[in-house]
Design an enzyme around this catalytic site. Structure first.
Site, PDB file in Angstrom:
ATOM      1  N   ARG A 167      -4.622  -9.007 -65.514  1.00  0.00           N
ATOM      2  CA  ARG A 167      -5.090  -9.600 -64.261  1.00  0.00           C
ATOM      3  C   ARG A 167      -4.704 -11.078 -64.178  1.00  0.00           C
ATOM      4  NH1 ARG A 167      -9.793  -7.571 -62.067  1.00  0.00           N
ATOM      5  NH2 ARG A 167     -10.819  -9.584 -61.951  1.00  0.00           N
ATOM      6  N   ARG A 171       2.284 -18.623 -66.445  1.00  0.00           N
ATOM      7  CA  ARG A 171       3.312 -19.297 -65.625  1.00  0.00           C
ATOM      8  C   ARG A 171       3.999 -20.437 -66.380  1.00  0.00           C
ATOM      9  NH1 ARG A 171      -0.712 -19.688 -61.689  1.00  0.00           N
ATOM     10  NH2 ARG A 171      -0.828 -17.788 -60.432  1.00  0.00           N
ATOM     11  N   ARG A 244     -20.783  -2.833 -69.007  1.00  0.00           N
ATOM     12  CA  ARG A 244     -21.152  -4.145 -69.516  1.00  0.00           C
ATOM     13  C   ARG A 244     -22.031  -4.799 -68.470  1.00  0.00           C
ATOM     14  NH1 ARG A 244     -22.089  -6.394 -74.040  1.00  0.00           N
ATOM     15  NH2 ARG A 244     -21.245  -8.472 -74.373  1.00  0.00           N
ATOM     16  N   ARG A 275     -19.103 -18.532 -68.958  1.00  0.00           N
ATOM     17  CA  ARG A 275     -18.650 -19.487 -67.939  1.00  0.00           C
ATOM     18  C   ARG A 275     -19.822 -20.088 -67.190  1.00  0.00           C
ATOM     19  NH1 ARG A 275     -15.390 -15.029 -64.131  1.00  0.00           N
ATOM     20  NH2 ARG A 275     -17.164 -13.659 -63.769  1.00  0.00           N
ATOM     21  N   GLU A 295     -23.325 -17.781 -67.047  1.00  0.00           N
ATOM     22  CA  GLU A 295     -23.165 -16.321 -67.126  1.00  0.00           C
ATOM     23  C   GLU A 295     -23.152 -15.850 -68.587  1.00  0.00           C
ATOM     24  OE1 GLU A 295     -20.421 -14.908 -64.006  1.00  0.00           O
ATOM     25  OE2 GLU A 295     -19.615 -13.595 -65.547  1.00  0.00           O
ATOM     26  N   TYR A 344     -12.376  -0.884 -62.525  1.00  0.00           N
ATOM     27  CA  TYR A 344     -12.571  -2.328 -62.461  1.00  0.00           C
ATOM     28  C   TYR A 344     -11.931  -2.839 -61.165  1.00  0.00           C
ATOM     29  CZ  TYR A 344     -12.524  -7.003 -64.823  1.00  0.00           C
ATOM     30  OH  TYR A 344     -12.696  -8.311 -65.209  1.00  0.00           O
ATOM     31  N   ASP A 346     -11.313  -5.011 -57.912  1.00  0.00           N
ATOM     32  CA  ASP A 346     -11.636  -6.238 -57.188  1.00  0.00           C
ATOM     33  C   ASP A 346     -12.026  -5.838 -55.772  1.00  0.00           C
ATOM     34  OD1 ASP A 346     -11.377  -8.272 -59.043  1.00  0.00           O
ATOM     35  OD2 ASP A 346      -9.201  -8.331 -58.854  1.00  0.00           O
TER      36      ASP A 346
END
Ligand code: FAD
Ligand code: UDP
Length: 378
Positions: A167, A171, A244, A275, A295, A344, A346
């Protein structure tokens, strides 16, 4: 046709809107005391707070972007994340900024040469660890990926499939965007308002669990769209599916800015959390306070919310058995969404899956706009 939709999340709301617009008699039921599922957001001190983790809408699917924009204006948003190691912040996903700060590298050619040297040659990576080593090498993997992943999933990356990490782009430029998609944005008045605008077309009954009145619903409705857990639907016949969960700690600070960014990741194992989210940065909200969510990943138990399917090979095998059962039961039922598909997804993939599902239905259920034989990519 009389249609029941179980779950007022994004999948249920998309289906509810399409089928109501096509003239069907639709009722939505939702177990929680609010709509919008895990996308739910609410206003606190003039700041839109995402109750179940930070949500950023991003997509490259034209039809999904058009659908999404029908129910809200989207604020432009550039999503870049920092990862905290020691006292320093690095740019994530891995890009030239990360390599500059870690190794002093400043050009794409230097970055390519450095990663070529660091990469481990693994022709066919079979798990997340192998994929990471073959893509970014050991040092970046050990710093940014391995400990974060162990906390997030409570599994070694060797036990997890590569797609979870794929995901994230890697770069060789200073482009630090978290996504490679054509469009990214946040609904101007929050996710709940966006999803409620879809749901406006159908009545919604909150705090109503499908399993409390299953037989009655089966008698009353011609079709039932079920977006809850598949293992629960089939009474755990093949055992429970693994999920989870997360725990969120929400704190209001009497200062304008806490961390200067919407998300900072904490990969190091010395922190139990993964995070911190400072919501006001997602929408540039003006407030003299700020709201920060920390989190904490958690093992899932039946009283907790199943946020992520854990798509290991073994769990997918059990999921496939449930899906085969779902294919065989009465044509009254249609299953979809993150939980019932055990995927999963989005948000854009959730909408896309709903659009494709509706398209596969027999002609009498189809809204006019979906009668074209086009299939949205998944
Ligand atoms: P859900 O939102 O789970 O909705 C299903 C609904 O069904 C729930 O409200 C549930 O209460 C209800 N239900 C279940 N069983 C029953 C029952 N028996 N009776 C009645 N009601 C029932 N996507 C992005 O695109 N960008 C992001 O940045 C992003 N961030 C995320 C962060 C986190 C922490 C998580 C967990 C997800 C994130 N997502 C993101 C994914 C996004 O949340 C999902 O794509 C979306 O919520 C899926 O919608 P859904 O309707 O399938 O599921
Ligand atoms: N990940 C990581 N380090 C990071 C961010 C992500 O190792 O700093 C890995 C981790 O395994 C995570 C996956 O990449 O589960 C996907 O991350 P993403 O931020 O997309 O997850 P989500 O927002 O869905 O929790």
């Amino acid at each position: 046709m009389k249609i029941l939709i179980v779950g007022a999340g994004l999948y249920g709301a998309t289906v509810a809107r399409l089928l109501s617009d096509a003239g069907h008699d639709v009722l939505v039921i939702e177990r929680r005391d609010h709509t919008a599922g895990n996308c739910y957001s609410y206003n606190l001190h003039g700041i839109e707070v995402h109750r179940y983790g930070p949500h950023i809408f991003h997509t490259s699917i034209d039809q999904v972007w058009r659908f999404a924009n029908r129910y809200a204006s989207f604020l432009g948003y550039h999503h870049s994340v920092k990862s905290k190691l020691g006292d320093r912040l690095y740019s994530i996903p891995i890009n030239l900024n990360t390599m500059k700060d870690l190794w002093g590298i400043t050009t794409p050619d230097e970055a390519k040469a450095k990663l070529n040297e660091a990469r481990v040659h693994i022709p066919e990576p079979a798990n997340m660890e192998e994929w990471a080593l073959s893509k970014i090498g050991e040092q970046l993997y050990e710093l940014f990926v391995k400990p974060y992943t162990i906390k997030q999933w409570n599994k070694h990356p060797r036990e997890l499939p590569p797609f979870i990490l794929k995901r994230l782009p890697v770069r060789f430029s200073f482009n630090d965007s978290y996504f490679d998609d054509k469009w990214t944005g946040i609904p101007e008045h929050g996710y709940t308002a966006w999803i409620d605008a879809m749901l406006e077309a159908a009545p919604v009954e909150l705090e109503t669990d499908f399993f409390d009145r299953r037989e009655e619903y089966e008698r009353r409705f011609d079709k039932i769209f079920y977006t809850g857990r598949l293992d629960r639907f089939f009474d755990y016949r093949y055992g429970p599916l693994e999920y989870r969960s997360l725990r969120f700690e929400v704190v209001t600070h009497d200062i304008e800015d806490y961390q200067g960014a919407s998300i900072i990741n904490y990969p190091e194992l010395k922190y139990e959390f993964t995070r911190k989210i400072e919501h006001k940065h997602l929408t540039k909200a003006r407030s003299d306070k700020t709201v920060v969510t920390t989190e904490y990943p958690q093992n899932w138990t039946p009283e907790k919310t199943p946020f992520y399917p854990v798509n290991t090979d073994e769990n997918n095998r059990i999921g496939a058995k449930y899906k085969a059962l779902a294919e065989r039961i009465s044509s009254k039922y249609i299953f979809g969404g993150r939980l019932a598909d055990y995927k999963y997804y989005d948000m854009d993939k959730t909408i896309s899956a709903a659009l494709n599902q509706i398209r596969r239905l027999d002609g009498s259920l189809l809204p006019r706009e979906l009668k074209v034989p086009e299939s949205a990519p998944m």
